[in-house]
Write an enzyme that holds these catalytic residues in place. Structure first.
Site, PDB file in Angstrom:
ATOM      1  N   ASP A   5      -4.904   8.656   6.243  1.00  0.00           N
ATOM      2  CA  ASP A   5      -3.526   8.599   6.761  1.00  0.00           C
ATOM      3  C   ASP A   5      -3.439   8.524   8.285  1.00  0.00           C
ATOM      4  O   ASP A   5      -2.388   8.153   8.821  1.00  0.00           O
ATOM      5  CB  ASP A   5      -2.725   9.820   6.290  1.00  0.00           C
ATOM      6  CG  ASP A   5      -2.642   9.926   4.777  1.00  0.00           C
ATOM      7  OD1 ASP A   5      -2.776   8.890   4.110  1.00  0.00           O
ATOM      8  OD2 ASP A   5      -2.457  11.051   4.274  1.00  0.00           O
TER       9      ASP A   5
ATOM     10  N   ARG B 144       8.044 -16.468  -2.519  1.00  0.00           N
ATOM     11  CA  ARG B 144       8.622 -15.185  -2.924  1.00  0.00           C
ATOM     12  C   ARG B 144       8.614 -14.176  -1.772  1.00  0.00           C
ATOM     13  O   ARG B 144       7.832 -14.320  -0.826  1.00  0.00           O
ATOM     14  CB  ARG B 144       7.783 -14.588  -4.057  1.00  0.00           C
ATOM     15  CG  ARG B 144       8.039 -15.262  -5.372  1.00  0.00           C
ATOM     16  CD  ARG B 144       7.080 -14.752  -6.435  1.00  0.00           C
ATOM     17  NE  ARG B 144       7.523 -15.215  -7.749  1.00  0.00           N
ATOM     18  CZ  ARG B 144       6.744 -15.290  -8.806  1.00  0.00           C
ATOM     19  NH1 ARG B 144       5.474 -14.960  -8.738  1.00  0.00           N
ATOM     20  NH2 ARG B 144       7.233 -15.707  -9.962  1.00  0.00           N
TER      21      ARG B 144
ATOM     22  N   GLY C 209      -0.171 -10.075   9.465  1.00  0.00           N
ATOM     23  CA  GLY C 209       0.903 -11.016   9.812  1.00  0.00           C
ATOM     24  C   GLY C 209       2.124 -10.865   8.925  1.00  0.00           C
ATOM     25  O   GLY C 209       2.852 -11.835   8.681  1.00  0.00           O
TER      26      GLY C 209
ATOM     27  N   GLU D  46       5.900  -9.806   7.680  1.00  0.00           N
ATOM     28  CA  GLU D  46       7.186 -10.041   8.351  1.00  0.00           C
ATOM     29  C   GLU D  46       7.892  -8.746   8.709  1.00  0.00           C
ATOM     30  O   GLU D  46       8.779  -8.726   9.560  1.00  0.00           O
ATOM     31  CB  GLU D  46       8.101 -10.894   7.470  1.00  0.00           C
ATOM     32  CG  GLU D  46       7.807 -12.384   7.513  1.00  0.00           C
ATOM     33  CD  GLU D  46       6.457 -12.775   6.946  1.00  0.00           C
ATOM     34  OE1 GLU D  46       5.976 -12.075   6.042  1.00  0.00           O
ATOM     35  OE2 GLU D  46       5.869 -13.763   7.420  1.00  0.00           O
TER      36      GLU D  46
ATOM     37  N   HIS E 200      -4.565   3.679  -5.450  1.00  0.00           N
ATOM     38  CA  HIS E 200      -5.811   4.335  -5.031  1.00  0.00           C
ATOM     39  C   HIS E 200      -6.946   3.385  -4.671  1.00  0.00           C
ATOM     40  O   HIS E 200      -7.969   3.843  -4.146  1.00  0.00           O
ATOM     41  CB  HIS E 200      -6.255   5.321  -6.108  1.00  0.00           C
ATOM     42  CG  HIS E 200      -5.418   6.572  -6.089  1.00  0.00           C
ATOM     43  ND1 HIS E 200      -4.172   6.631  -6.663  1.00  0.00           N
ATOM     44  CD2 HIS E 200      -5.627   7.776  -5.515  1.00  0.00           C
ATOM     45  CE1 HIS E 200      -3.661   7.834  -6.463  1.00  0.00           C
ATOM     46  NE2 HIS E 200      -4.513   8.545  -5.765  1.00  0.00           N
TER      47      HIS E 200
HETATM   48  O1  F6P Z   1      -3.717  11.995   2.082  1.00  0.00           O
HETATM   49  C1  F6P Z   1      -4.370  10.911   1.525  1.00  0.00           C
HETATM   50  C2  F6P Z   1      -3.548  10.299   0.417  1.00  0.00           C
HETATM   51  O2  F6P Z   1      -4.227   9.164  -0.074  1.00  0.00           O
HETATM   52  C3  F6P Z   1      -2.108   9.934   0.795  1.00  0.00           C
HETATM   53  O3  F6P Z   1      -2.039   8.728   1.513  1.00  0.00           O
HETATM   54  C4  F6P Z   1      -1.459   9.910  -0.557  1.00  0.00           C
HETATM   55  O4  F6P Z   1      -0.090  10.193  -0.443  1.00  0.00           O
HETATM   56  C5  F6P Z   1      -2.162  10.996  -1.306  1.00  0.00           C
HETATM   57  O5  F6P Z   1      -3.390  11.208  -0.661  1.00  0.00           O
HETATM   58  C6  F6P Z   1      -2.412  10.707  -2.758  1.00  0.00           C
HETATM   59  O6  F6P Z   1      -2.995  11.817  -3.338  1.00  0.00           O
HETATM   60  P1  F6P Z   1      -3.619  11.853  -4.784  1.00  0.00           P
HETATM   61  O7  F6P Z   1      -4.952  11.168  -4.747  1.00  0.00           O
HETATM   62  O8  F6P Z   1      -3.758  13.309  -5.091  1.00  0.00           O
HETATM   63  O9  F6P Z   1      -2.691  11.143  -5.705  1.00  0.00           O
END
Ligand code: F6P
Length: 325
Positions: free
Chosen positions: A131, A166, A189, A191, A255
């Site tokens: 993050d 789209r 890039g 928008e 993820h």
């Molecule tokens: O803090 C890292 C992070 O990937 C965030 O970006 C996201 O909101 C959160 O963890 C997701 O957590 P989890 O893997 O527990 O769903």
């Protein structure tokens, strides 16, 4: 201050590419300086449940290139309680662990700060989160790799978006921070980026529409920071309702953003910060996060590191506005 002979290491919270490089760096720098290293599995949960083994340099061979964390990770509810932290402390004592290196994000370093105060244990933090939302450090371990992953995904989405003319709303992670959204938008890039830090109060979707989508372009990509209420689905639905003439699609990257081989930037960062953690211990530092600022390794007190709202440069927002015409 009591002499430190043995250092415990754990990863906590969401995994981030480069955590293994950090584990390797901490382990090897510690052993090179005569410390013993105890690896703690599953974050604070493992400290509470005594899932601890001694590491040698061989335990961290061949991991620098691997995503995830070999130590596993968890978000420990029990460690948020006084009783949980007491159990963790007792296991540290039983195992002869004198100091703790915690690799994790905001929640994990907040936990380390409370634990250090409560039990007078030297704790050192490494910023490990995709993050990039920790204060006092320009970068966190995992952020660069994730940014590149998002960029590659958006490049691919662009092909189909252009072909079908789209508007795509692409949702990215970041929890409460828009660094991934804003900078992936610049890098790909896109928008528009819809981020939590935009404090103008203006409706970011209206601004985007107002700039005249499709005047000169046949497709658009809008990167949206994840949010429980106003994620990509919310904006896509709004466009469908308010502007039915547009063909809209949503892509929630999820993820996959956290996986993959760490970039060179993350491996180098993790290696520098890992060595920095051991140097900090040798210098008698405690309760600091090791960060990077202007290419220098710095020590950031936990309280400063975890305070909310790391600033996102306004310049980045302006740049995207200028470049997305
Ligand atoms: O803090 C890292 C992070 O990937 C965030 O970006 C996201 O909101 C959160 O963890 C997701 O957590 P989890 O893997 O527990 O769903």
């Amino acid at each position: 201050m009591a002499k430190i002979n043995c250092i415990g290491i754990l990863t906590s919270g969401g995994d981030a590419p480069g955590m293994n490089a950090a584990i390797r760096a901490v382990t090897r720098a510690a052993i090179a300086n005569g410390f013993r290293v105890m690896a703690i599995y599953r974050g604070y949960e493992g400290l509470i449940n005594d899932e601890i083994v001694e590491f040698t340099t061989e335990n961290v061979s061949n991991i620098i290139q691997r995503g995830g964390t070999i130590l596993k990770t968890a978000r420990s509810r029990e460690f948020e309680t006084v009783e949980g932290r007491q159990k963790a402390y007792e296991n540290m004592q039983k195992r002869g662990i004198d100091a703790l290196v915690v690799i994790g994000g905001n929640g994990s370093l907040t936990g380390a700060r409370i634990f250090a105060q409560e039990h007078d244990v030297p704790c050192i933090g490494l910023p490990g989160t995709i993050d990039n939302d920790l204060n006092g450090t320009d970068l966190t371990i995992g952020y660069d790799t994730t940014l590149n992953t998002i960029m590659e995904c958006v490049d691919k989405i662009r092909d189909t978006a252009t072909s079908h003319e789209r508007i795509f709303f692409v949702e990215v992670m970041g929890r409460d921070a828009g660094f991934l959204a804003q900078n992936s938008a610049l890098a790909s890039g896109a928008e528009c980026a819809i981020i939590p830090e935009d404090s103008t109060g203006a409706d970011q979707l209206e601004q985007f529409i107002g700039r005249g989508i499709r005047k000169s372009k046949s497709s658009s990509i809008v990167i949206v920071s994840e949010s429980p209420k106003c994620g990509a689905m919310y904006y896509a639905e709004r466009v469908k309702q308010e502007y039915p003439e547009y063909d809209v699609r949503v892509s929630i990257l999820g993820h996959l953003q956290r996986g993959g081989r760490p970039s060179a930037c993350d491996r180098i960062l993790a290696s520098r910060l890992g060595v920095g953690a051991i140097n900090a211990i040798l210098e008698g530092q405690r309760n600091v996060m090791i960060g990077i600022r202007n290419d220098e390794v710095v020590y950031v007190p936990f309280t400063n590191a975890v305070k909310s709202n790391k600033e996102l440069k306004k310049e980045l927002i302006n740049n995207l506005d200028v470049l997305s015409i």
